[in-house]
Scaffold this motif. Structure first.
Motif, short mmCIF file in Angstrom:
data_model
loop_
_atom_site.label_atom_id
_atom_site.label_comp_id
_atom_site.label_asym_id
_atom_site.label_seq_id
_atom_site.Cartn_x
_atom_site.Cartn_y
_atom_site.Cartn_z
N CYS A 1 0.84 -1.20 0.00
CA CYS A 1 0.00 0.00 0.00
C CYS A 1 0.87 1.26 0.00
N SER A 2 0.23 2.40 -0.19
CA SER A 2 0.93 3.67 -0.04
C SER A 2 1.19 3.90 1.45
N VAL A 3 1.98 4.90 1.76
CA VAL A 3 2.24 5.24 3.16
C VAL A 3 0.93 5.57 3.86
N ASP A 4 0.12 6.44 3.25
CA ASP A 4 -1.14 6.83 3.88
C ASP A 4 -2.10 5.66 4.06
N GLU A 5 -2.20 4.80 3.04
CA GLU A 5 -3.08 3.62 3.15
C GLU A 5 -2.60 2.70 4.27
N THR A 6 -1.30 2.51 4.35
CA THR A 6 -0.74 1.63 5.38
C THR A 6 -1.03 2.19 6.77
N VAL A 7 -0.84 3.49 6.93
CA VAL A 7 -1.12 4.14 8.22
C VAL A 7 -2.60 3.98 8.57
N MET A 8 -3.49 4.22 7.60
CA MET A 8 -4.93 4.06 7.85
C MET A 8 -5.24 2.61 8.23
N ASN A 9 -4.62 1.65 7.56
CA ASN A 9 -4.83 0.24 7.87
C ASN A 9 -4.38 -0.08 9.29
N ILE A 10 -3.21 0.42 9.67
CA ILE A 10 -2.70 0.18 11.02
C ILE A 10 -3.68 0.72 12.05
N LYS A 11 -4.13 1.95 11.85
CA LYS A 11 -5.07 2.57 12.79
C LYS A 11 -6.36 1.77 12.89
N SER A 12 -6.88 1.32 11.76
CA SER A 12 -8.12 0.55 11.75
C SER A 12 -7.94 -0.78 12.49
N ILE A 13 -6.86 -1.48 12.23
CA ILE A 13 -6.59 -2.76 12.88
C ILE A 13 -6.42 -2.57 14.39
N VAL A 14 -5.66 -1.55 14.76
CA VAL A 14 -5.40 -1.28 16.17
C VAL A 14 -6.71 -0.97 16.90
N LYS A 15 -7.56 -0.15 16.31
CA LYS A 15 -8.85 0.19 16.93
C LYS A 15 -9.72 -1.05 17.08
N LYS A 16 -9.76 -1.90 16.04
CA LYS A 16 -10.56 -3.13 16.11
C LYS A 16 -10.07 -4.06 17.20
N LYS A 17 -8.80 -4.02 17.51
CA LYS A 17 -8.23 -4.86 18.58
C LYS A 17 -8.48 -4.25 19.96
N GLY A 18 -9.10 -3.08 20.01
CA GLY A 18 -9.39 -2.44 21.28
C GLY A 18 -8.20 -1.71 21.90
N LEU A 19 -7.18 -1.45 21.08
CA LEU A 19 -6.01 -0.73 21.56
C LEU A 19 -6.22 0.78 21.39
N SER A 20 -5.44 1.54 22.09
CA SER A 20 -5.53 3.00 22.01
C SER A 20 -4.49 3.54 21.03
N ILE A 21 -4.90 4.50 20.20
CA ILE A 21 -3.96 5.21 19.33
C ILE A 21 -3.62 6.50 20.07
N PHE A 22 -2.33 6.68 20.35
CA PHE A 22 -1.90 7.84 21.12
C PHE A 22 -1.47 9.00 20.25
N ALA A 23 -0.87 8.69 19.09
CA ALA A 23 -0.39 9.77 18.22
C ALA A 23 -0.03 9.21 16.85
N THR A 24 -0.09 10.11 15.88
CA THR A 24 0.46 9.84 14.55
C THR A 24 1.39 11.01 14.26
N ILE A 25 2.62 10.71 13.97
CA ILE A 25 3.61 11.74 13.72
C ILE A 25 3.97 11.73 12.24
#
Length: 147
Positions: free
Chosen positions: A26-50
């Motif tokens: 994927c592109s950088v942005d798509e990969t970042v969006m995928n990571i955030k989506s997966i993390v949220k579905k796992k019930g984890l907290s997203i603290f920051a995106t730099i």
């Protein structure tokens, strides 16, 4: 003989890496969006995106596209920090998504053993859990459907 042994140990340490790098389809942005989506579905907290490249641009410098997602499980992170408060230097977990000099998108993160080796973490089960989660997140995040 001792010198040869020390030299071998030195080169083994150089080749050993606590960093895991995987390619993303994927592109950088798509990969970042995928990571955030997966993390949220796992019930984890997203603290920051730099956004490293945007920060570089803001000071008149250039940098390949690079973004870091910081996330975690406060319950697990707290348990690790209760064992060794300095683990807080390496928590929350993070994945760096970047475009390399060949234009390929990569995901980089530290192996969970980094925590054990640098913070006297005795909970190998927790380290294994971190490694398993990071492996699964990056496997899924790097897969994009192309028409």
């Amino acid at each position: 003989m001792r010198f040869l042994s020390l030299l071998m140990l030195f080169f083994l340490n150089l080749s050993a890496s606590d960093m895991i790098i995987k390619k993303s389809e994927c592109s950088v942005d798509e990969t970042v969006m995928n990571i955030k989506s997966i993390v949220k579905k796992k019930g984890l907290s997203i603290f920051a995106t730099i956004n490293h490249d945007a920060n570089a641009k803001a000071v008149g410098m250039e940098l390949q596209e690079a973004k870091m997602v910081m996330f975690g499980n406060p319950k697990l992170g707290t348990k690790l920090m209760q064992e060794d408060i300095t683990a807080g230097l390496d928590l929350p977990l993070r994945i760096l998504v970047y475009k390399d000099s060949y234009g390929e998108v990569k995901m980089a993160y530290r192996d969970g053993s980094w925590l054990a080796e640098h913070h006297i973490i005795k909970a190998q089960q927790r380290v294994a859990k971190v490694n398993n989660a990071m492996d699964n997140i990056t496997k899924k995040a790097g897969q994009c459907k192309r028409d």
